[in-house]
Write an enzyme that holds these catalytic residues in place. Sequence first.
Site, short mmCIF file in Angstrom:
data_model
loop_
_atom_site.label_atom_id
_atom_site.label_comp_id
_atom_site.label_asym_id
_atom_site.label_seq_id
_atom_site.Cartn_x
_atom_site.Cartn_y
_atom_site.Cartn_z
N LEU A 56 2.91 1.98 2.42
CA LEU A 56 2.92 2.45 3.81
C LEU A 56 4.11 1.87 4.58
CD1 LEU A 56 -0.93 2.23 4.53
CD2 LEU A 56 0.41 4.23 3.85
N SER A 57 5.10 1.37 3.84
CA SER A 57 6.36 0.90 4.44
C SER A 57 6.22 -0.27 5.39
CB SER A 57 7.08 2.05 5.15
OG SER A 57 7.45 3.01 4.22
N SER A 58 5.51 -1.30 4.93
CA SER A 58 5.38 -2.49 5.76
C SER A 58 6.74 -3.14 5.98
CB SER A 58 4.41 -3.49 5.11
OG SER A 58 4.83 -3.81 3.81
N TYR A 109 12.15 2.98 -10.24
CA TYR A 109 12.76 3.60 -9.05
C TYR A 109 14.28 3.67 -9.24
CZ TYR A 109 13.65 4.59 -4.09
OH TYR A 109 14.07 5.16 -2.91
N ALA A 127 0.82 -1.21 0.00
CA ALA A 127 0.00 0.00 0.00
C ALA A 127 0.86 1.26 0.00
CB ALA A 127 -0.93 0.00 1.21
N ASP A 156 11.92 5.84 4.97
CA ASP A 156 10.93 4.95 5.58
C ASP A 156 11.44 4.40 6.92
OD1 ASP A 156 9.78 5.40 3.14
OD2 ASP A 156 10.20 3.40 2.34
C1 GLA Z 1 10.12 4.47 -1.33
C2 GLA Z 1 11.52 4.36 -0.73
C3 GLA Z 1 11.90 5.63 0.04
C4 GLA Z 1 11.65 6.87 -0.81
C5 GLA Z 1 10.27 6.84 -1.45
C6 GLA Z 1 10.05 7.97 -2.39
O1 GLA Z 1 9.16 4.54 -0.29
O2 GLA Z 1 11.58 3.26 0.14
O3 GLA Z 1 13.25 5.56 0.45
O4 GLA Z 1 12.65 7.00 -1.80
O5 GLA Z 1 10.03 5.62 -2.14
O6 GLA Z 1 10.04 9.18 -1.72
#
Ligand code: GLA
Length: 385
Positions: free
Chosen positions: A124-126, A223, A122, A171
């Site tokens: 949201l950095s799981s 990315y 999502a 994150d």
């Molecule tokens: C992902 C990466 C982060 C950051 C964002 C974009 O969430 O894990 O380090 O680069 O993309 O802001």
Amino acid sequence: MSATETFRARFGADPAGVWSAPGRVNLIGEHTDYTGGLVLPFAIAARAQAAIGPNGSGIFRVTSAQRGNDVISVAAQDIRPGAPAAKGWPAYPLGVVWALADRGIDVPPLDIALDSAVPAGAGLSSSAAVECAVALAISDQLGSGFDRPTLARIAQHAENDFVGVPCGLMDQMASAASTEGHALFFDIGAGTTEHIPFDTAAAGLRMLVIDTRAHHSLADGEYAKRRADCEFAAEQLGVELLSQVPFAGLDEALGQLNGPRAAVLRRRVRHVITENERVRETVALLRAERIAAVGPLLSASHASLRDDYEVSCAELDLAAETAEQAGALGARMVGGGFGGSVIALTSSDRAGAVESSVMGAFSRAGYPRPVVRSVTPAAGARHDA
Ligand code: GLA
């Protein structure tokens, strides 16, 4: 099942302790972290828990409440990048074990049980939540005394060099170092953090997170390409990190870019440098307790990510546009892009209308039903029990 119950059920003993770390939302400062720029994320209530305990054997064992009854057993010497243990979900906890060992920490074989409420995929950095929970758990258990920024770097090292995802530090820093009621202003180039009060409820506002449930497979490759573009532009401009270009020097910098990809590079650079400026403006508005005035900056960030950085997608654009048309003060994609979530800042009384408009627009477009959550800034990683 909680992490403790999972630990007991799978390993037949009580854990030595339980630690947790949250997912995050980024208020603003997107695709700037790996250029040494500015970010302003905050932790959300959804957390990943890690229950751990030494097992006195030569083997690490990991299990997850979200992964059936699997217990993955790995000998200490097999925890290295590229090994079979570095594949799939076990790579996150085992990557942290590896990253700690890589810092010279002697981690004794452990049992680790995970349980996460942070939705995967999502934006949201799981993964950062799991990494930070495990990093703090092991660090506390061993009495290593690492501070939060160091724990975040250990978690990032696991993600970059064990899991193999070339993310920046935002994150992990948000998950490790956030505090309740505050957004985390992190200047990556300077290595400084500051907790900025961010109380939407007191301002009569709501922050909605609209999970579009879109996942486009180009996300990872694109990315890496954006990172490479930023590194190449920094080289052409004679700076170590792209965010060292000051906002006042943007036009001059754009004029210095040349070669066959100059037009693309100019757009990438314009995004990064204007985004850093939007973070500064947002921080100033939050300090002045003018949260509602942040809305247009969120929308400008989205436009920049869509047009200059080219990391949005149809679902993210539809969610952001519909939210605004329904009265949100501003909306933008968060995270890496090509799917995941949009945040929308809205007055409390418009929140319902924003949510139903987005639902209606997604249904008409034939997209899956989004999941909408309301978030407030929560605490970073902590010892739970
Ligand atoms: C992902 C990466 C982060 C950051 C964002 C974009 O969430 O894990 O380090 O680069 O993309 O802001």
